[in-house]
Design an enzyme around this catalytic site. Structure first.
Site, PDB file in Angstrom:
ATOM      1  N   ASP A 175       7.317 -17.867 -50.392  1.00 48.01           N
ATOM      2  CA  ASP A 175       7.069 -19.408 -50.075  1.00 48.01           C
ATOM      3  C   ASP A 175       6.425 -19.228 -48.570  1.00 48.01           C
ATOM      4  O   ASP A 175       6.437 -18.103 -47.958  1.00 48.01           O
ATOM      5  CB  ASP A 175       8.264 -20.247 -50.188  1.00 48.01           C
TER       6      ASP A 175
HETATM    7  C1  BGC Z   1       5.933 -25.014 -51.114  1.00 47.89           C
HETATM    8  C2  BGC Z   1       5.215 -24.422 -52.040  1.00 47.89           C
HETATM    9  C3  BGC Z   1       3.882 -24.377 -51.933  1.00 47.89           C
HETATM   10  C4  BGC Z   1       3.387 -23.705 -50.536  1.00 47.89           C
HETATM   11  C5  BGC Z   1       2.038 -23.905 -50.178  1.00 47.89           C
HETATM   12  C6  BGC Z   1       5.464 -24.560 -49.664  1.00 47.89           C
HETATM   13  O1  BGC Z   1       6.088 -25.384 -48.456  1.00 47.89           O
HETATM   14  O2  BGC Z   1       7.307 -25.074 -50.992  1.00 47.89           O
HETATM   15  O3  BGC Z   1       5.651 -25.056 -53.309  1.00 47.89           O
HETATM   16  O4  BGC Z   1       3.172 -23.635 -52.932  1.00 47.89           O
HETATM   17  O5  BGC Z   1       4.282 -24.641 -49.418  1.00 47.89           O
HETATM   18  O6  BGC Z   1       1.588 -25.050 -50.203  1.00 47.89           O
END
Ligand code: BGC
Length: 741
Positions: free
Chosen positions: A292
């Site tokens: 993540d």
């Molecule tokens: C989220 C993800 C997401 C990523 C990129 C993160 O903060 O938890 O679900 O894909 O950001 O936007």
């Protein structure tokens, strides 16, 4: 331990066979070379093979191709493939850099650059088809529809120049306050698994790599980056992991995203027990794990645990850090190689090397076709919660006037801003527009509801009042409580608005726009309530068709709608949620103990005699259905469902099982969903609905033997239209040498 060595042996075998393929085919005429320009001076002993790019032999297996390519890479090139190259893509929407993530390729070897985009609700890049929230899709209880939904997103991700999409979100709703509930498929592991699998199949059928996220235990927003979730192995296997297991085993998902939080003492992006032992060892995952944004905490420990790719950029997986870790001995070069192999073999498997780059050009997108899918999902996902005086459906020919009340009557209400669940719609049909188009002869009056007395008099002047209330949900924050006042204080007292409108007009319909349960203190005062979810760009059109009965309601709640904040599994227990300060995990300063165990959602409600406002699986129709003749075998169950009303309708029949507890320490939920199927029935028509049952359906996770076991005893099954539908007496089945009374 044994599994690990088998795995290493397999890798070594593949490596050997790949080199054979590489050498044996170096002069094959089938070799496809992506760039005709000659390579710079050869670098390794496999000089001839490297120049010929044997990895471009499309008939070789992805593993063989990855191995032959790896053999031609320098250490720096390998390390360079392990981290993202775009720290700001995550902000989205930039014209020059529209993707959510980028992994630059290696031109010398023809390794293509790979682009990633969010997310589970629609492509977060420029404008896109804004689908209804995933939770609305889950309300359809239909994996085939999930596949259609996924296909739209996969197709748009592709035509916007992406190779991978960061979805689906298959986290389980442990706590209905969680800000990202709308991005999920609800509280039940079987439902989440089936919908997730359908979604991934749809995406990957378009030639785009899906990403099951956020692995695992990503159950809350507060303190998520510094949180150790303490979850026992049985609860993980029975509740939080099955949707990921399905993604890997049933849908062959290409990538998995490790979550921000820690579980049982290790951050998920360096959690060897889950990343290596479970994901790869137990389930046989052959894709790669990406982090993540940013959830990576280290270089060597993360690579050693099984995180292959750091996103969004290389805070830990820079070439320098990786080389230094190898030099220090904390990281083996073979581990780096294995990570590179996993990434490359996935990209080979998905054809990334063998096709021209996907072009970022919206003109390729079938916007009309995709809007039709968005509308279908909205129609299938909205849930009719109450229709006590058969107020609905409205007659479009005889109804003279409707008052549309509330701020969201005239907008396309979305959730998720500013992060991965946000989508900017290509176009949108607001409720007002939907009603105006569907019923041009009906006089529509509109009031934003800001002044309650004024809204009430507008309602009183119309034949029917439809009042829209909503909640505001997103990543980064959980709701403080389930009341609408907590959900969206900026809208003022929406409960007071509903009460005033209902008092002014007895023919009041409430439409709730939310991604999670809201409290409805006015429920007895209104005859009709629709759970609309975040409806997506076609929401207004879908809602109008449902309200006028052009299409029947068939959505069912994918999560419990609780009667009170105090009723949920985590309520009143800060050690469970939001967690207490202090942790034994380096880098974590909060601990959230999941001591409710498997008792999540309706399992908790049933075990604790909580009467929900509306139970899991519940949803009304304009017709009625009878359930008859439940027949049960160890391999499956069949029930007859009959349409006993006056209209055609779709019913989702649900099969629930009560499993015997093998011991007092392994308590079982009173009922657990074991199957669901939906069927369209004409008035008077009946159909047998069958649910397949395999060993897993009867099993519990035995923590001591680390495996699934069937307890000897009596298994009771019942079928119905919600988790609380007890119309049919349960049918019993004795298994494992047990007996039934
Ligand atoms: C989220 C993800 C997401 C990523 C990129 C993160 O903060 O938890 O679900 O894909 O950001 O936007």
């Amino acid at each position: 331990m044994r599994k690990t060595s088998i795995h290493v042996a397999r890798i070594m075998g593949l490596l050997a066979s790949a080199l054979l393929v590489a050498c044996g085919n170096s002069s094959s005429s089938k070799v496809v070379v992506s760039t005709p320009a000659p390579l710079p001076a050869p670098i390794e002993t496999l000089q001839g093979q490297c120049t010929d790019k044997p990895w471009m032999l499309v008939s070789a297996s992805p593993d063989a191709r990855a191995n032959s390519l790896l053999a031609c890479m320098t250490a720096d090139e390998k390390a360079s493939l392990l981290g993202g190259d775009d720290a700001v893509g995550v902000l989205g929407q930039s014209a020059t850099d529209p993707h959510t993530g980028t992994s630059l390729g290696v031109t010398r070897l023809g390794i293509p650059t790979v682009y990633f985009t969010d997310g589970p609700v629609g492509v977060r890049q420029g404008s896109a088809t804004a689908m209804p929230a995933p939770v609305a899709l889950a309300a359809s209880f239909d994996a085939a529809l999930a596949r259609e939904y996924g296909a739209v997103l996969g197709n748009e991700a592709k035509f916007k120049g992406n190779d991978a999409i960061l979805g689906p979100c298959v986290d389980i709703v442990r706590n209905p306050l969680a800000g990202r509930t709308f991005e999920t498929y609800g509280e039940d592991p079987l439902l989440s698994r089936r919908i997730g699998v359908g979604w991934i199949n749809g995406v990957q059928g378009e030639g785009v790599i899906a990403n099951a996220k956020h692995f695992a235990g990503n159950n809350q927003e507060p303190n998520r980056n510094v949180l150790d979730a303490v979850i026992d192995a049985r609860t993980l296997h029975e509740i939080y992991l099955p949707a990921y297991e399905g993604a890997v085993k049933d849908a062959k998902v290409g990538t998995v995203m490790c979550a921000y939080n820690s579980i049982n003492g290790a951050f998920m992006c360096e959690n060897k027990p889950l990343l290596s032992d479970v994901l790869r060892g137990e389930w046989g995952f052959t894709g790669y794990v990406l982090s993540d944004y940013p959830a990576t905490h280290s270089t060597a420990p993360s690579l050693n645990a099984g995180l292959e790719f750091e996103l969004p950029s290389t805070a830990f997986y820079s070439v320098q850090n990786i080389n230094a870790a190898v030099a220090s001995g904390s990281l083996k070069q073979t581990t780096v190689d294995q990570a590179v192999l996993r990434i490359l073999r996935t990209h080979f498997a998905f054809g990334v090397f063998d096709r021209p780059r996907y072009k970022n050009d919206d003109a390729q997108i079938d916007k009309t076709g995709h809007a039709a899918v968005a509308q279908k999902v909205a129609e299938r996902g909205m849930v009719l919660l109450k229709n006590s005086t058969s107020l609905l459906p409205l007659n479009a020919l005889t109804t003279r006037s409707i008052a549309l009340i509330g701020r969201d009557a005239t907008i396309h209400k979305t959730a998720g801003s500013p992060s991965s669940g946000r989508v900017t719609a290509f176009s949108a049909v607001t409720p007002q527009q939907g009603f105006a188009t569907r019923a041009p002869n009906i006089t529509l009056t509109v009031d934003d509801g800001n002044i309650v007395a004024r809204a009430a008099s507008v309602a009183a002047a119309a034949e029917v009042a439809i009042v829209f209330v909503s909640s505001d949900e997103r990543e980064f924050a959980d709701r403080p409580c389930m009341s609408l006042m907590c959900s969206q204080p900026a809208y003022g007292d929406q409960d007071a608005l509903v009460r005033a409108v209902a008092a002014a007009n007895p023919r009041t319909v409430v439409v709730v726009i939310s991604g999670s349960p809201v409290l409805m203190p006015w429920l007895t005062a209104v005859p009709a309530v629709i759970q609309g979810w975040y409806m997506g760009q076609q929401g207004g059109a879908a809602l109008a068709r449902l309200v006028f009965g052009d299409v029947n309601f068939s959505g069912k709640l994918p999560m419990t709608f609780w009667a009170a904040d105090a009723d949920t599994p985590t309520a009143g227990n800060i050690a469970r949620y939001p967690g207490t300060p202090g942790s034994t995990v380096a880098g974590a300063s909060f601990t959230a103990t999941h001591s409710e165990g498997i008792f999540v959602g309706y399992r908790w409600a049933d075990a604790n005699n909580k009467t929900p406002q509306f139970p899991f699986g519940f949803g009304l129709s304009y017709t009625s259905f009878a359930y008859e003749n439940l027949r049960v075998r160890a391999s499956g169950a069949t029930v007859t469902v009959r349409n006993t009303g006056q209209r055609a309708g779709r019913e989702t029949a649900q099969l629930y099982m009560a499993l015997p507890a093998p011991s007092a320490a392994v308590a079982q939920a009173p009922w657990a969903l074991k199957g669901f199927e939906s069927v369209e029935l004409l008035p008077g028509e009946s159909r047998d609905i069958s649910f397949a049952l395999d060993d897993r359906a009867f099993s519990y996770w035995d923590a001591s033997s680390k495996g699934w076991k069937i307890a000897p005893g009596c298994y009771r099954l019942r079928a119905g239209d919600s988790s609380r539908d007890l119309r049919l007496a349960p049918t019993s089945l004795a298994l494992g040498g047990g007996s039934c009374p």
